[in-house]
Design an enzyme around this catalytic site. Structure first.
Site, PDB file in Angstrom:
ATOM      1  N   LYS A   1       0.860  -1.190   0.000  1.00  0.00           N
ATOM      2  CA  LYS A   1       0.000   0.000   0.000  1.00  0.00           C
ATOM      3  C   LYS A   1       0.884   1.223   0.000  1.00  0.00           C
ATOM      4  CE  LYS A   1      -4.487   0.770   0.228  1.00  0.00           C
ATOM      5  NZ  LYS A   1      -5.565  -0.169  -0.144  1.00  0.00           N
TER       6      LYS A   1
HETATM    7  N1  GLU Z   1      -7.290   0.014  -3.333  1.00  0.00           N
HETATM    8  C1  GLU Z   1      -8.049  -1.168  -3.614  1.00  0.00           C
HETATM    9  C2  GLU Z   1      -8.103  -2.062  -2.405  1.00  0.00           C
HETATM   10  O1  GLU Z   1      -7.929  -1.621  -1.296  1.00  0.00           O
HETATM   11  C3  GLU Z   1      -7.585  -1.874  -4.870  1.00  0.00           C
HETATM   12  C4  GLU Z   1      -6.190  -2.382  -4.841  1.00  0.00           C
HETATM   13  C5  GLU Z   1      -5.702  -2.939  -6.156  1.00  0.00           C
HETATM   14  O2  GLU Z   1      -6.483  -3.038  -7.087  1.00  0.00           O
HETATM   15  O3  GLU Z   1      -4.522  -3.271  -6.224  1.00  0.00           O
HETATM   16  O4  GLU Z   1      -8.408  -3.221  -2.497  1.00  0.00           O
END
Ligand code: GLU
Length: 429
Positions: A119
């Site tokens: 993240k």
């Molecule tokens: N931000 C989204 C999540 O928390 C998508 C993450 C992604 O597609 O890599 O799942």
């Protein structure tokens, strides 16, 4: 900042409850103990494998130079490249990004796609930044983390306050440094730059698919199911649109500036139009405004928090009047609230399952980019449905077999899969 101020004035137990990293760790500890994972493996899974902090100088439109802090945490790459979004917000914290990175590892493992978890976040206020300032922040952040990301290393995606434009800038910046176009470095891109059909709706669609499964299990019908949704953006807005089209009764939408209620079901397309025209969901002629805090406690069949962390807590969980809680956001319930939800017999579809539709279609996007061959929306949606239904079934079967609640079952399943990958790879010395 908001977070920190709030935490500073809170009793320490509440501040701990509201720290997403501690919430993530508390759930991890319970699942790890229940699985009987040995101490060494627990240590490995508990710590992020890499954390990058950057302080990025950016020229603002008025000529001032500002420095922004950004993070990229790769929690695990045991099952594949790290995967997860990047969020822009004034209250981003290192601990929050750590928790979100770990949740991505567990999420990818629950839906069994070949990724680890990561993240990113930049502390900034997109509300006061111009598009060109946001572009400069994005490009400099990307340049600073250039050597840590890549299609086989770590693949970012949109999250809170970032979108397909942000992903296009990241893709372009990365490609300029790599001296070739590398579309698979990020997902959630615009369709004409290697994005996937169905990606924009995927998280909301995934929420609907798992809610359908929960209804089936509880013997409920879509047409008599009253849904309250918190958040009307990427996740909540799409879930509202798809669920109302599918026959669900969306009785209330809650946003940061108010809530709107209609006992017979809101016309979601009209509400979206109203929001586009006025900038707010309040004052909508097809419903009545109501207090946004009280709206969370309306009697309903499905509550779908799709906004932010820590909205269901030890302070309010006892007031919920829903049969199903479908966690569209990451970490909407604190770990302390878990026991209250269980006591109340609420059927919880935990975040690491409920909102996994987004990363699942991100996986499809990555596959399509690497193949250079793009699928129809129907193919994307059918494959998403298959993965979400199977994962739901895996989690409830695990919960039935081990006599644990759905959240614990999802964590145990995920930890087990990641631990198995680490054991088979062995520890490199
Ligand atoms: N931000 C989204 C999540 O928390 C998508 C993450 C992604 O597609 O890599 O799942």
């Amino acid at each position: 900042m908001k977070h920190m101020l709030l935490e500073a004035t809170m009793p320490s137990t509440l501040a701990d409850e509201f720290n997403p990293r501690l919430s993530a760790e508390a759930r991890f500890d319970t699942a790890a103990a229940r699985l009987g994972l040995d101490d060494g493996m627990q240590k490995v899974l508990r710590s992020p494998s890499r954390e990058v902090i950057v302080h990025i100088p950016v020229l603002l439109d008025d000529g001032r130079l500002e420095v922004f802090t950004g993070y990229r945490v790769q929690h695990s790459v045991a099952r594949g490249p790290a995967k997860g979004g990047i969020r822009y917000a004034p209250d981003v914290t290192h601990d929050e990004v750590r928790a979100l990175a770990a949740w991505m590892t567990w999420k990818c493992a629950v839906v069994n796609i070949p990724f680890g978890g990561g993240k990113g976040g930049v502390i900034c206020d997109p509300g006061v930044l111009s598009p060109s300032e946001l572009e400069r922040i994005t490009r400099r952040y990307t340049a600073e983390i250039f050597e840590f990301i890549g299609p086989d290393k770590d693949v970012p995606a949109p999250d809170m306050n970032t979108n397909e434009q942000t992903m296009a800038w990241i893709m372009d910046t990365y490609s300029m440094h790599a001296r070739q176009t590398v579309s698979a470095v990020v997902t959630g891109k615009p369709i004409n730059l290697g994005g996937s059909r169905g990606r924009a709706e995927a998280t909301g669609r995934g929420c609907m698919i798992v809610t359908d499964q929960a209804l089936r299990r509880l013997g409920l019908e879509r047409s008599s199911t009253r849904v309250v949704i918190q958040g009307f953006g990427n996740v909540g807005g799409m879930a509202a649109k798809l669920m109302s089209r599918a026959g669900y009764k969306i009785v209330c939408i809650i946003e940061w500036d108010g809530a709107v209620y209609n006992a017979t079901g809101l016309d979601i397309a009209a509400l979206m139009k109203h929001r586009t025209e006025t900038g707010s969901i309040t004052g909508f002629s097809g419903g009545e405004d109501m207090d946004k805090t009280e709206a969370m406690f309306l009697e309903c069949d499905v509550l779908l928090p799709a906004a932010k962390e820590n909205v269901i807590t030890s302070q309010n969980a006892h007031k919920l009047r829903t049969k199903v809680l479908c966690e569209g956001a990451n970490g909407p319930s604190t770990h302390v609230a878990d026991a209250i939800l269980a006591e109340k017999g609420i059927f919880v579809i935990p975040d690491i399952l409920a909102n996994a539709g987004g990363v699942t279609v991100s996986y499809f996007e990555w596959v399509q980019d690497r193949q250079g061959y793009f699928w129809s929306e129907q193919v994307v949606n059918d494959r998403l449905e298959e993965i979400m239904v199977n994962s739901f079934q895996d989690v409830v079967a695990y919960s039935d077999k081990h006599g644990v609640n759905n959240r614990l079952a999802a964590y145990m399943l995920a930890l087990d899969r990641v631990a198995a990958a680490i054991k088979m790879r062995g520890i490199y010395a």
